[in-house]
Structures are given as structure tokens and as C-alpha cells.
Scaffold this active site. Structure first.
Site, PDB file in Angstrom:
ATOM      1  N   ASP A 136       1.050  -1.054   0.002  1.00 10.19           N
ATOM      2  CA  ASP A 136       0.114  -0.143   0.131  1.00 10.19           C
ATOM      3  C   ASP A 136       1.093   1.314  -0.118  1.00 10.19           C
ATOM      4  O   ASP A 136       1.743   1.354   0.883  1.00 10.19           O
ATOM      5  CB  ASP A 136      -0.975   0.065   1.392  1.00 10.19           C
ATOM      6  CG  ASP A 136      -1.892   1.119   1.124  1.00 10.19           C
ATOM      7  OD1 ASP A 136      -2.863   1.023   0.741  1.00 10.19           O
ATOM      8  OD2 ASP A 136      -1.476   2.063   1.700  1.00 10.19           O
TER       9      ASP A 136
ATOM     10  N   ASP B  80      -4.087   2.219  -5.215  1.00 12.73           N
ATOM     11  CA  ASP B  80      -2.500   2.483  -4.450  1.00 12.73           C
ATOM     12  C   ASP B  80      -2.249   0.995  -3.621  1.00 12.73           C
ATOM     13  O   ASP B  80      -1.406   0.947  -3.043  1.00 12.73           O
ATOM     14  CB  ASP B  80      -2.414   3.474  -3.632  1.00 12.73           C
ATOM     15  CG  ASP B  80      -3.039   3.245  -2.287  1.00 12.73           C
ATOM     16  OD1 ASP B  80      -4.104   2.732  -2.159  1.00 12.73           O
ATOM     17  OD2 ASP B  80      -2.478   3.958  -1.290  1.00 12.73           O
ATOM     18  N   GLU B  81      -2.908   0.211  -4.016  1.00 15.22           N
ATOM     19  CA  GLU B  81      -2.690  -0.862  -3.204  1.00 15.22           C
ATOM     20  C   GLU B  81      -3.074  -2.482  -3.767  1.00 15.22           C
ATOM     21  O   GLU B  81      -3.984  -2.402  -4.565  1.00 15.22           O
ATOM     22  CB  GLU B  81      -3.313  -1.155  -1.907  1.00 15.22           C
ATOM     23  CG  GLU B  81      -4.774  -1.148  -1.846  1.00 15.22           C
ATOM     24  CD  GLU B  81      -5.450  -1.004  -0.347  1.00 15.22           C
ATOM     25  OE1 GLU B  81      -5.506  -1.971   0.534  1.00 15.22           O
ATOM     26  OE2 GLU B  81      -5.842   0.164  -0.138  1.00 15.22           O
TER      27      GLU B  81
HETATM   28  N1  DCP Z   1      -8.684   8.370  -1.042  1.00 20.30           N
HETATM   29  C1  DCP Z   1     -10.024   9.216  -1.568  1.00 20.30           C
HETATM   30  N2  DCP Z   1     -11.157   9.035  -0.414  1.00 20.30           N
HETATM   31  C2  DCP Z   1     -10.826   8.485   0.606  1.00 20.30           C
HETATM   32  C3  DCP Z   1      -9.866   7.770   0.924  1.00 20.30           C
HETATM   33  C4  DCP Z   1      -8.696   7.680   0.100  1.00 20.30           C
HETATM   34  O1  DCP Z   1      -9.918   9.747  -2.397  1.00 20.30           O
HETATM   35  N3  DCP Z   1     -12.070   8.579   1.477  1.00 20.30           N
HETATM   36  C5  DCP Z   1      -7.633   8.274  -1.909  1.00 20.30           C
HETATM   37  C6  DCP Z   1      -6.565   9.371  -1.511  1.00 20.30           C
HETATM   38  C7  DCP Z   1      -5.576   8.427  -1.100  1.00 20.30           C
HETATM   39  C8  DCP Z   1      -5.761   7.145  -1.924  1.00 20.30           C
HETATM   40  O2  DCP Z   1      -7.233   7.104  -1.907  1.00 20.30           O
HETATM   41  O3  DCP Z   1      -4.413   9.036  -1.178  1.00 20.30           O
HETATM   42  C9  DCP Z   1      -5.317   5.916  -1.138  1.00 20.30           C
HETATM   43  O4  DCP Z   1      -5.911   5.862  -0.020  1.00 20.30           O
HETATM   44  P1  DCP Z   1      -5.553   5.242   1.297  1.00 20.30           P
HETATM   45  O5  DCP Z   1      -6.479   4.702   2.080  1.00 20.30           O
HETATM   46  O6  DCP Z   1      -4.506   4.241   1.123  1.00 20.30           O
HETATM   47  O7  DCP Z   1      -4.676   6.327   2.168  1.00 20.30           O
HETATM   48  P2  DCP Z   1      -3.265   7.130   1.808  1.00 20.30           P
HETATM   49  O8  DCP Z   1      -2.571   6.282   0.960  1.00 20.30           O
HETATM   50  O9  DCP Z   1      -3.575   8.530   1.484  1.00 20.30           O
HETATM   51  O10 DCP Z   1      -2.571   7.141   3.002  1.00 20.30           O
HETATM   52  P3  DCP Z   1      -1.745   5.777   3.856  1.00 20.30           P
HETATM   53  O11 DCP Z   1      -0.482   6.008   4.018  1.00 20.30           O
HETATM   54  O12 DCP Z   1      -2.456   5.833   5.339  1.00 20.30           O
HETATM   55  O13 DCP Z   1      -2.153   4.561   3.259  1.00 20.30           O
HETATM   56 CA    CA Z   2      -2.116   3.896   0.800  1.00 18.19          CA
HETATM   57 CA    CA Z   3      -4.876   2.033   0.156  1.00 26.80          CA
END
Ligand code: DCP
Ligand code: CA
Ligand code: CA
Length: 364
Positions: A15, A110-111
Site C-alpha cells: 500500500d 494504490d494497493e
Molecule cells: N482516497 C480518497 N477518498 C478517501 C480515501 C482515500 O480519494 N475517502 C484516495 C486518496 C488516497 C488514496 O485514495 O491517497 C489511497 O487511500 P489510502 O486509504 O491508502 O490512504 P493514503 O494512501 O492517503 O494514506 P496511507 O499512508 O494511510 O495509506
Molecule cells: Ca495508501
Molecule cells: Ca490504500
């Protein structure tokens, strides 16, 4: 007769760290080291899609209204999302995964889960593979990812979240059960806020607490999902890594033994379906913006009616409000009904996944 040995699988979950925000910081040096929120423009959803780690220190997180975010963090820099760039990165990391295995199941941009039990490099160490993947991601995209390695999806996913950012966490088979026993119930992947609260009300705060309940008790309290909880808390999760499996909607439907003929019983049935959908959304930790009502009349003619909202919803009550409006554009007052269904799509967690679906079509 001896049973064949059970093959212990090697599953990796990768991720990306603060995905959208990290991409923005990578491409604009001015944003580095600063609290950044992506997607918060009021003309769009008015909520934060991603928050940089600097912003998170102020309590800013995904899905938070940008107004609240700015209150918490007055210096927050709001940046518009650039989905085309995120999609490119997503393609890049997937290409890296495929160097090791074709058993790649993307969960979002992203994962992904990877099954590397058998892999293209003939490498016995899944941890080494995960490390190489992280290094390649760093080198080729200039971004960091976190990886979890274990014997099933549930544990690999949980592991990847433990040492974020830039984490690499192995939960070996012999430590799996002890690990889950210590895990707080709200940190279980698949247990959303609502279910966690319900668990708390039963005195279940950790894996160890959850483990005390029999499968029958769990099913009584949580329905079919009870069996799933019973198994994951014992480190049993046989779900295979399935390439190309991307959920686009969450719903429930019911065919009636006898056609429904009055509005009252239809509303009651729909309310129950909305409850089921709420539970399923909660389990997936998501909400959605599109509600679809499906009606099959007594003569098998089927219609669907949908409405897309500007804000994402997840509660049965909110779903029902939309369903009630949708009902007015059907003929359920005049005709018998043999099946009803309620579905929520344009899922939050899939927003990127839907982009991915489009992407795969584009590239097909
Ligand atoms: N995303 C979005 N709306 C949400 C959650 C996430 O558009 N409610 C998008 C933005 C994030 C991406 O999806 O960057 C990936 O979500 P993640 O939950 O994996 O969160 P992040 O990658 O931002 O943070 P982490 O480092 O906790 O994985
Ligand atoms: Ca992420
Ligand atoms: Ca994610």
C-alpha cells in the site's frame, strides 16, 4: 492414510504511503515538509481525499470536510487531485508486482495483494520479495510504500498498516494467532466503526476477547459475517488472491415467496435490505454516492431506478430516504412485486478503483 501437507501461502500486501499527497509533494518541491490536503476544493466534493503525514499531525484525514481540515490546520495547503498522474503511478507499481507474480489483486489504485507462494523469480523469501518491491517502487516512482507479509490476506493487509510509512512488516505463521489476540478490534481490517462499536457493547475490545465467543454466538450477533470473524481471529482466511476482482457496488436483494402487493410490506422489505447494505458497507469501510432500487414485477419485468448524490452516504436511514424517492418513479403502487433490491455504488473506497476499471478498459 496421511493427508497431503497443507501448503502455507505467502501473501504480500503493498500500500502506497499517503498516496495522492505524496505524489503532489514529489512533483512540487514547495509542498515537501508541509501539511498538504488533496482534493479539498469546495467546488469538488469539499472533502479531503488524502492528507500528507505533516497534515495528519493536525488531525486532518481522508474524507474530512475541507472546512474542518482548515480549522484544524490553518496552514494546510489544498491541492487539486490529478488522477491521470495517480493512474500512471498505479500502472508503474503494478508493472513492478507482475515481475514477481501474475497473482496480483488490486484493491484500489494504490494497493494490491500478491500471492508469491510460487513466483516468477523462484524466490523462497516473501520478505525479500517485498523488500525488493519497495526498493523498486522507491527507485522508479520516487515514492514510498508499506508492505505486509503473512500467510493470508487478512494478516498481510493488517501487517502493511503497522509500520507506516515505509514499513515492512512480517507476521510469521507461528506468531499469527498471538498477534491477532493483541489486535484492537477497531484495527481489524473489515471491521468498520459501526461494527467496532457493536463489539465494544458486547465487551469485545481485542482479538483475545473476540476469540472467547463461539461461532454460534458470533453468528447470532453478527449474522453470516460472524463465521468470518470466528475464522480470522484464529488466523484462518482461505480467500484466494484473485486478479481482476474489483467491486463496484454493494447491495442486497430479496425474492419473495409470495409477491408483495401493498406498499407497507414493500417499505418494510426495503428497510431490511437497506440495513443489510449498511452492514456490508460498514464491513468494507466505505460509503457511496449512488443508490439504485431494483424492482422485479409479478410478470418478471424488471426496472432499476438510480439517483446519484453529491455526498457519500452509508447509513440505512440515508439509503432509505433515497429509496423512498426512487419508489415514486416505479409502478409498485399498481403492480405486484416479486423481487426488490437496493444497491449502493460510486463507492468511496472504489473511487480510484473505478478509475482503474476505466483504465484497464482503455488499455485493453
Ligand atoms: N482516497 C480518497 N477518498 C478517501 C480515501 C482515500 O480519494 N475517502 C484516495 C486518496 C488516497 C488514496 O485514495 O491517497 C489511497 O487511500 P489510502 O486509504 O491508502 O490512504 P493514503 O494512501 O492517503 O494514506 P496511507 O499512508 O494511510 O495509506
Ligand atoms: Ca495508501
Ligand atoms: Ca490504500
Amino acid at each position: 492414510m496421511a493427508l497431503p501437507p497443507v501448503q502455507i501461502r505467502k501473501i504480500i500486501h503493498v500500500d502506497m504511503d499517503a498516496f495522492f499527497a505524496s505524489v503532489e509533494q514529489r512533483d512540487n518541491p514547495d509542498l515537501r515538509g508541509k501539511p498538504v490536503g488533496v482534493g479539498g476544493s469546495p467546488s469538488q466534493r469539499g472533502v479531503i481525499a488524502a492528507a500528507s503525514y505533516e497534515a495528519r499531525q493536525f488531525g486532518v484525514h481522508s474524507a474530512m470536510p475541507s472546512r474542518t481540515a482548515v480549522q484544524r490546520c490553518p496552514h494546510l495547503v489544498l491541492v487539486r487531485p490529478r488522477f491521470d498522474v495517480y493512474r500512471d503511478v498505479s500502472e508503474q507499481i503494478r508493472e513492478i508486482f507482475f515481475r514477481y507474480t501474475d497473482l496480483v489483486e488490486p484493491l484500489s489504485l494504490d494497493e494490491a495483494y500478491l500471492d508469491v507462494t510460487e513466483n516468477k523469480r523462484g524466490m523462497p523469501s516473501a520478505t525479500l520479495i517485498a523488500r525488493e518491491i519497495k526498493e523498486s517502487i522507491q527507485k522508479e516512482t520516487n515514492l514510498t510504500a508499506s508492505a505486509g507479509i503473512s500467510i493470508n490476506k487478512f494478516l498481510a493487509k493488517t501487517a502493511s498498516g503497522i509500520n507506516k510509512p515505509d514499513g515492512l512488516t512480517l507476521i510469521p505463521p507461528e506468531k499469527a494467532e498471538a498477534f491477532i489476540e493483541k489486535l484492537a478490534i477497531e484495527d481489524f481490517y473489515g471491521i468498520g466503526k459501526v461494527t467496532a462499536q457493536k463489539m465494544h457493547s458486547y465487551g469485545i475490545y481485542s482479538g483475545a476477547d473476540l476469540k472467547k465467543l463461539s461461532e454460534v454466538e458470533l453468528i447470532k450477533k453478527f449474522g453470516k459475517t460472524g463465521s468470518y470473524y470466528f475464522r480470522i481471529v484464529r488466523a484462518i482466511d482461505d480467500r484466494p488472491v484473485e486478479p481482476n476482482r474489483i467491486p463496484k457496488s454493494i447491495g442486497a436483494e430479496e425474492s419473495f415467496a409470495e409477491d408483495l402487493a401493498d406498499r407497507y410490506s414493500m417499505v418494510a422489505a426495503l428497510e431490511e435490505l437497506a440495513q443489510t447494505v449498511e452492514r456490508r458497507l460498514d464491513k468494507s469501510g466505505t460509503g457511496g454516492r449512488t443508490v439504485t432500487l431494483k424492482v422485479k414485477y409479478g410478470d418478471y419485468q424488471q426496472v432499476t431506478r438510480s439517483k446519484t448524490l453529491t455526498e457519500s452516504i452509508k447509513s440505512a436511514q440515508d439509503i432509505m430516504k433515497v429509496v423512498q424517492t426512487l419508489m415514486t418513479s416505479t409502478e409498485i403502487e399498481q403492480r405486484n412485486v416479486r423481487l426488490l433490491g437496493v444497491q449502493v455504488s460510486s463507492l468511496d473506497c472504489d473511487r480510484e478503483e473505478q478509475d482503474y476499471v476505466q483504465l484497464t478498459i482503455e488499455f485493453a
